[in-house]
Write an enzyme that holds these catalytic residues in place. Structure first.
Site, PDB file in Angstrom:
ATOM      1  N   SER A 163      42.207 116.572  93.691  1.00  0.00           N
ATOM      2  CA  SER A 163      41.706 117.746  93.039  1.00  0.00           C
ATOM      3  C   SER A 163      42.795 118.837  92.863  1.00  0.00           C
ATOM      4  CB  SER A 163      40.257 118.422  93.836  1.00  0.00           C
ATOM      5  OG  SER A 163      40.808 118.359  95.248  1.00  0.00           O
ATOM      6  N   GLY A 206      39.647 114.666 100.368  1.00  0.00           N
ATOM      7  CA  GLY A 206      38.709 113.576 101.216  1.00  0.00           C
ATOM      8  C   GLY A 206      38.407 114.036 102.777  1.00  0.00           C
ATOM      9  N   ASP A 211      34.738 123.769 109.992  1.00  0.00           N
ATOM     10  CA  ASP A 211      35.096 123.230 108.729  1.00  0.00           C
ATOM     11  C   ASP A 211      36.013 124.556 108.257  1.00  0.00           C
ATOM     12  OD1 ASP A 211      35.707 121.647 106.413  1.00  0.00           O
ATOM     13  OD2 ASP A 211      33.870 122.414 105.420  1.00  0.00           O
ATOM     14  N   ASN A 217      37.979 130.794  99.711  1.00  0.00           N
ATOM     15  CA  ASN A 217      38.125 129.502  99.509  1.00  0.00           C
ATOM     16  C   ASN A 217      39.277 129.047  98.574  1.00  0.00           C
ATOM     17  OD1 ASN A 217      37.369 126.538  99.009  1.00  0.00           O
ATOM     18  ND2 ASN A 217      35.646 127.050 100.375  1.00  0.00           N
ATOM     19  N   TRP A 234      34.527 132.965  93.202  1.00  0.00           N
ATOM     20  CA  TRP A 234      34.871 131.739  93.448  1.00  0.00           C
ATOM     21  C   TRP A 234      36.256 131.574  92.358  1.00  0.00           C
ATOM     22  CZ3 TRP A 234      33.565 129.598  97.459  1.00  0.00           C
ATOM     23  CH2 TRP A 234      33.607 128.155  97.938  1.00  0.00           C
TER      24      TRP A 234
HETATM   25 CA    CA Z   1      36.384 120.694 104.606  1.00  0.00          CA
END
Ligand code: CA
Length: 465
Positions: free
Chosen positions: A53, A69, A195, A295, A371
């Site tokens: 990506s 991934g 995460d 992010n 975002w």
């Molecule tokens: Ca992750």
């Protein structure tokens, strides 16, 4: 089966080629004049959970790419290729224990040293499926000749399965562009259990150390875990660290001397093996949520103001662990979650920070989570888009809104600027999607009215602005 929507983060230009990655883990180079395929190379096996990506970059004439991934137990890495042919030059795994390689003219693999030390931070065979995906790509600094790659979560999410720091997950990894060797690393979240992918971009900048008055070659990173890190970009030394979101629960703070977080152990999701039926560990409420204090959306730095412009979000999550074992191509989390807003009136906030002092100079709150990336210009402006569809231009010193335009659909891409016929142009790709509507829980419901769409908008910056 990529984890987080049908997305692509951009292309690299080199010679007469346009080079980009695909969701089925390939690299494609097109002739920029004809659109014909000049070369195509397989990055990895999509059936094993690999996707791609990140936008490739060019570093000292090499094509630099990452892999995606981390939610499928892939092994993160950075590759360097000849941009004209796509042939591999070197590959550097970002999970400790894996061998790096260079490639000779015939394409033969030559061993180039293990990343780190086998089993130093990973027990048993877990490093073989350790994650640390480089799904947001890398940045490059010609002064140090280093490629800075942010790395994602260690796999699986359930941290009780993998005692240790789990290098080089949730880290910044600095790789020599010529040799493909790791020169330094800094782990933002050792033994990540939330995460908190540390894929956030590492932005080179120079600043005057307030104590010594010396100019420092630094890099800034607003990490998904809620802390802003300033590292010496030549050796990785931690120079400053401060929170850029209001609520951080997983750590009580970050120790500048030891360069490690001060964990709040009660905020680590519990071990399912300790639960009555062995199926679900204790639930904790953690902030930031795994969608991060920031992010994939890039912050901006202005050498004029000396400020970083950070698109941040305030949210939390209920998170718990479940038993899990690796199966090729299947999700490898061992965790469940629900994301929640922490304020009624806003989630997003564009914040201006002084990296030397950690002081927030201004903020502009936004109802929906921010975002999209940020652009700052030499004209003293900052541009950013919102999921509500506004492209905004604000004063870089004060944050005062000077202009806005609603494009009718959400914006999750960074604006760009260039000069054309003596005029300054601003453009942005628009359209709403990505991880928030897919994984946002209560937040996804809150923003489900946003329009998807998909178009390119170009504006001319008039002189009176
Ligand atoms: Ca992750």
């Amino acid at each position: 089966m990529p984890c987080c929507d049908v997305i692509n983060r951009g292309a690299a230009l080199f010679g007469n080629l346009v080079i980009f990655a695909t969701l089925d883990a390939q690299l494609v180079a097109l002739n920029q004049d004809t659109g014909k395929v000049a070369w195509k190379e397989k990055l990895e096996d999509y059936a094993a959970g690999y996707s791609a990506s990140a936008a490739p970059i060019i570093a000292k004439g090499k094509l630099i790419t990452g892999v995606s991934g981390g939610e499928f137990g892939v092994v993160g890495r950075i590759d360097a290729r000849d941009p004209m042919t796509g042939k591999l030059l070197w590959t550097r795994p970002t999970v400790e224990g894996h061998m790096g390689y260079t490639f000779d003219a015939a394409g033969n693999k030559v061993e180039n040293g293990i990343s780190g030390t086998l089993n130093a931070t990973w027990p048993g065979d877990l490093w073989k499926t350790g994650g640390a995906a480089t799904w947001n790509g890398a940045t490059y600094d010609p002064e140090t000749n280093l490629i800075y790659a942010g790395t994602g979560n260690p796999a699986p999410w359930n941290s009780h399965n993998r005692p240790g720091d789990n290098l080089f997950s949730s880290s910044t990894v600095a790789i020599d562009a010529d040799t493909g060797k790791i020169v330094w690393h800094f782990q933002n979240t050792p033994h990540d259990g939330w995460d908190y992918d540390g894929v956030n971009e590492f932005v080179s900048f120079d600043y005057k150390d307030p104590k010594t008055g010396k100019v420092v070659k630094a890099g800034g990173k607003a990490d998904r875990n809620g802390f802003f890190f300033v590292n010496d970009r030549t050796n990785g030394k931690l120079l400053n660290v401060f929170p850029f979101v209001k609520q951080i629960t997983w750590a009580k703070g970050y120790d500048l001397k030891t360069a490690r977080p001060i964990y709040d152990d009660s905020n680590r999701p519990g071990d399912p093996a300790q639960s009555a039926d062995g199926k679900k560990g204790s639930v904790v409420t953690s902030a930031p949520s795994f969608l991060g204090g920031k992010n994939q959306m890039q912050m901006a730095y202005s050498p004029q103001t000396g400020l970083f412009y950070v698109p941040s979000n305030e949210w939390a999550m209920d998170i718990w662990n479940e038993p899990v074992s690796y199966k090729k191509g299947a999700a490898y989390l061992g965790a469940g979650f629900t994301i929640k807003a922490t304020h009624d009136d806003y989630i997003g906030a564009l914040r201006a920070y002084d990296p030397a002092t950690g002081k927030m100079v201004w903020e502009n709150k936004n109802y929906a989570p921010l975002w999209g990336g940020v652009l700052t210009t030499a004209g003293g402006l900052v541009f950013y888009g919102t999921p509500e569809g506004f492209l905004k231009g604000v004063d870089a010193k004060t944050g005062k809104e000077l202009w806005s335009f609603n494009v009718g659909t959400g914006i999750v891409a960074p604006p760009i600027s260039w000069e054309q016929d003596g005029e300054q142009m601003i453009a942005v790709t628009t359209g709403w999607g990505g991880a928030v509507p897919l994984w946002g829980g209560d937040v996804a419901k809150r923003v489900n009215y946003l329009e998807q769409g998909g178009s390119v908008w170009v504006f001319k910056l008039h002189k009176q602005l």
